[in-house]
Design a protein around this motif. Structure first.
Motif, PDB file in Angstrom:
ATOM      1  N   UNK A  54     -43.100 -30.674  48.661  1.00 14.96           N
ATOM      2  CA  UNK A  54     -43.594 -29.479  47.962  1.00 14.96           C
ATOM      3  C   UNK A  54     -42.585 -28.991  46.937  1.00 14.96           C
ATOM      4  N   UNK A  55     -41.311 -29.051  47.254  1.00 15.65           N
ATOM      5  CA  UNK A  55     -40.272 -28.625  46.307  1.00 15.65           C
ATOM      6  C   UNK A  55     -40.281 -29.522  45.071  1.00 15.65           C
ATOM      7  N   UNK A  56     -40.475 -30.818  45.287  1.00 16.83           N
ATOM      8  CA  UNK A  56     -40.559 -31.748  44.148  1.00 16.83           C
ATOM      9  C   UNK A  56     -41.766 -31.386  43.277  1.00 16.83           C
ATOM     10  N   UNK A  57     -42.905 -31.105  43.902  1.00 17.76           N
ATOM     11  CA  UNK A  57     -44.119 -30.725  43.164  1.00 17.76           C
ATOM     12  C   UNK A  57     -43.862 -29.467  42.329  1.00 17.76           C
ATOM     13  N   UNK A  58     -43.276 -28.450  42.954  1.00 20.00           N
ATOM     14  CA  UNK A  58     -43.009 -27.192  42.247  1.00 20.00           C
ATOM     15  C   UNK A  58     -42.074 -27.427  41.068  1.00 20.00           C
ATOM     16  N   UNK A  59     -41.023 -28.187  41.287  1.00 14.01           N
ATOM     17  CA  UNK A  59     -40.071 -28.463  40.194  1.00 14.01           C
ATOM     18  C   UNK A  59     -40.741 -29.228  39.060  1.00 14.01           C
ATOM     19  N   UNK A  60     -41.566 -30.212  39.400  1.00 16.73           N
ATOM     20  CA  UNK A  60     -42.246 -30.985  38.359  1.00 16.73           C
ATOM     21  C   UNK A  60     -43.263 -30.132  37.606  1.00 16.73           C
ATOM     22  N   UNK A  61     -43.966 -29.269  38.317  1.00 14.25           N
ATOM     23  CA  UNK A  61     -44.937 -28.388  37.656  1.00 14.25           C
ATOM     24  C   UNK A  61     -44.231 -27.447  36.690  1.00 14.25           C
ATOM     25  N   UNK A  62     -43.135 -26.863  37.131  1.00 14.81           N
ATOM     26  CA  UNK A  62     -42.385 -25.956  36.250  1.00 14.81           C
ATOM     27  C   UNK A  62     -41.810 -26.714  35.061  1.00 14.81           C
ATOM     28  N   UNK A  63     -41.339 -27.930  35.296  1.00 19.11           N
ATOM     29  CA  UNK A  63     -40.794 -28.748  34.202  1.00 19.11           C
ATOM     30  C   UNK A  63     -41.886 -29.040  33.174  1.00 19.11           C
ATOM     31  N   UNK A  64     -43.085 -29.366  33.642  1.00 22.11           N
ATOM     32  CA  UNK A  64     -44.201 -29.641  32.739  1.00 22.11           C
ATOM     33  C   UNK A  64     -44.580 -28.403  31.933  1.00 22.11           C
TER      34      UNK A  64
END
Length: 183
Positions: A74-84
């Motif tokens: 989930x942390x990876x998902x959140x970081x990738x979403x924010x990066x996008x």
């Protein structure tokens, strides 16, 4: 996390690709919903999930505590979403003037609104409340897991959850949704 999933995590850490595939399939729906809650459209959510899966595959050996696999993912998902989202904002800012960028962002937000009044109201909350509500109610994470994902303490999560619920309740009442549980 079930015992079966824990065994998959252990096998995946040792390089078993089939176990990692099973893990990612088991968590697909929740990570997709989490990504969608940030980027607010299907194509971007799928991009986020794909990038996060790639990072999970490459970083699986660095996972320190197997029981926190879903929190880690989930942390990876959140970081990738924010990066996008940051990358998209930068692209939009470069392509248009400041005035045109604001108009484009407003138009984009209007076209990507959810049909659900509830989701609209959740997304209208301050980000700190939105994150906690989505992780708690839509990803079924415990308060301890949410604190870990967000890098904060459990009391902060509890406070944000209580305040977010109250703000959401007031917003729904203002929209005319006065049901017994909301009064």
């Amino acid at each position: 996390m079930t015992d079966k999933e824990l065994r998959w995590v252990q096998k995946a850490k040792n390089g078993n690709q089939q176990a990692l595939n099973k893990l990612l399939k088991a968590h697909y729906e929740s990570i997709y919903l989490l990504a969608y809650s940030y980027v607010k459209n299907e194509a971007d959510a799928l991009d986020v999930v794909q990038e996060a899966a790639y990072k999970a595959v490459n970083g699986m050996s660095r996972l320190q505590q197997e029981e926190y696999f879903s929190t880690w993912l989930n942390r990876i998902i959140i970081n990738e979403a924010k990066r996008l989202l940051v990358r998209r904002q930068r692209e939009n800012a470069r392509q248009t003037s400041d005035e045109d960028a604001m108009t484009s962002l407003v138009d984009l937000a209007e076209t990507q609104e959810h049909d659900s009044v509830l989701m609209q109201e959740i997304h209208g909350l301050d980000e700190k409340y939105e994150e906690v509500l989505l992780l708690f109610y839509f990803n079924d994470l415990a308060i301890k897991e949410i604190a870990s994902v967000l890098g904060t303490n459990e009391n902060t999560v509890k406070t944000r959850l209580a305040r977010g619920r109250e703000l959401l309740r007031l917003r729904l009442i203002a929209q005319g949704y006065e049901r017994q549980g909301l009064k």
